[in-house]
Structures are given as C-alpha cells and as structure tokens.
Design an enzyme around this catalytic site. Structure first.
Site, mmCIF file in Angstrom:
data_model
loop_
_atom_site.group_PDB
_atom_site.id
_atom_site.type_symbol
_atom_site.label_atom_id
_atom_site.label_comp_id
_atom_site.label_asym_id
_atom_site.label_seq_id
_atom_site.Cartn_x
_atom_site.Cartn_y
_atom_site.Cartn_z
ATOM 1 N N CYS A 89 34.737 -34.833 21.811
ATOM 2 C CA CYS A 89 36.025 -34.897 22.274
ATOM 3 C C CYS A 89 36.369 -33.475 22.607
ATOM 4 C CB CYS A 89 36.518 -35.517 20.900
ATOM 5 S SG CYS A 89 38.415 -35.633 20.968
ATOM 6 N N HIS A 131 36.843 -44.628 22.899
ATOM 7 C CA HIS A 131 37.233 -43.450 22.074
ATOM 8 C C HIS A 131 38.646 -43.228 22.536
ATOM 9 C CE1 HIS A 131 36.245 -39.010 21.427
ATOM 10 N NE2 HIS A 131 37.366 -38.933 22.024
ATOM 11 N N GLU A 132 39.125 -43.461 23.760
ATOM 12 C CA GLU A 132 40.408 -42.933 24.137
ATOM 13 C C GLU A 132 41.465 -43.747 23.385
ATOM 14 O OE1 GLU A 132 40.766 -39.914 25.220
ATOM 15 O OE2 GLU A 132 38.781 -39.805 25.750
ATOM 16 N N HIS A 135 42.177 -42.674 19.971
ATOM 17 C CA HIS A 135 42.998 -41.816 19.738
ATOM 18 C C HIS A 135 44.565 -42.156 19.879
ATOM 19 C CE1 HIS A 135 41.148 -37.907 20.267
ATOM 20 N NE2 HIS A 135 40.463 -38.207 21.356
HETATM 21 ZN ZN LIG Z 1 38.765 -37.454 22.171
#
Ligand SMILES: [Zn+2]
Length: 185
Positions: A89, A131-132, A135
């Site tokens: 990340c 993953h995004e 976030h």
């Molecule tokens: Zn990240």
C-alpha cells in the site's frame, strides 16, 4: 503534473469512511487527475481519494497497462475463488505481506462524468479493486491478515523510517502539573 502528497499509516483520514460522490463536477475531475498523476508518479497499482486526504468514494487503478478510475464503486463477487499473494500500500511504504483476496470481482460505479461503468477484474486487478474499495471504508490491507501476519506487518511498520513522522502529534505535557507559570515539566 498534479502529484499530491500521500497520507501515511497513522493519519486518521485513512480510518474514516468516505462519502459517496454526489457532484460530478470540475472538482471531481481535478481529484481524478490528481489520483492518476500521483499513482503513476509513485508507480502504484491503485490510489484511493482518502490517501490524498479527500473523503470521497473514488479510486484510480493501473494494472496490466490499464489505467482508469471509478466513482462510488459497489463490488460483487461472481464466485468463491480466492487468491493469496503479496500486497502492499502506498500509505504503508515498504511493507508487503501475503494477503488473501477474492480472485474475481465486478465493480459497478460511475466515471468522472457520471456515466455508469462496470469493471470486471480478475487476479491482480481484482486484488487492486478490493484493496482500493477497502480504503473507501477506512479499511487497510493489514486488517485482512490473520493475527500472526498482522503482528509481523506491524513489526515492519514500527521499524519503518517513515513511521514516527506519520504518527499524529502526541501531547507530551499534561495540562496539569506544568508547575508555576507553565514553566515546569
Ligand atoms: Zn492502499
């Protein structure tokens, strides 16, 4: 170039749920451009708006020469297949840990003009999209690890040279017991 500084682990914005985009305006297009420019400058596979300190549900991706963005993504998983492999990340620089993800994902959302788009991802693209999107919910990949792997990741994070600087300021002096005229410690 509109490369922006990336918020690092320890910044509360990375732990805050982002709001849906409601205005597909010039500011949104500037944000998308900043995300893409910063992601490319850093050589990342993806970058989400909270990583630039902006609490909106937008992220950019760059996987296998495909560069794009998605606004207000909603994920569905067409099957139960999983993948396991190294994940990192840009907000946790230098830390890579094997992370279990779904192998296939469909993301439905909008482009910067408000047109509906559908992104079908497999493998690395599916990993990036998960993953995004995490976030946007204040979730980091280390949260997806089992206890032992998370402990190892935290060890790496605490040892990282950027870590101290990224931590929020700590009040060292108690408001009490400062002594006369505030001169004591
Ligand atoms: Zn990240």
């Amino acid at each position: 170039m509109t490369v922006q500084p990336i918020r690092l682990f320890g910044d509360p914005v990375l732990r805050t749920q982002a709001d849906p985009v409601t205005d597909f305006d010039k500011e949104l297009r500037t944000l998308v451009k900043d995300l893409i420019d910063t992601m490319r400058d850093e050589g990342g596979a993806g970058l989400a708006a909270p990583q630039l300190g902006v609490g909106l549900r937008v992220f950019a991706f760059h996987v296998d020469d495909v560069v794009g963005h998605i606004v207000n993504p909603v994920l569905t998983f067409p099957d139960d297949e999983e993948q396991d492999g190294p994940e990192g990340c840009l907000s946790i620089p230098g830390v890579y840990v094997d992370t279990r993800r779904r192998q296939n994902v469909v993301a439905e959302g909008f482009n910067e003009h408000g047109d509906p788009i559908r992104l079908v991802g497999t493998g690395l693209m599916a990993r990036c999209v998960q993953h995004e999107t995490d976030h946007l919910d204040g979730v980091l990949f280390i949260d997806r690890l089992d206890a032992a792997a998370r402990k190892e990741a935290m060890k790496q994070i605490r040892a990282a040279e950027w870590y101290d600087a990224a931590r929020p300021p700590v009040v060292k002096d108690s408001p009490h017991g400062r002594g006369l005229f505030g001169l004591g410690r």
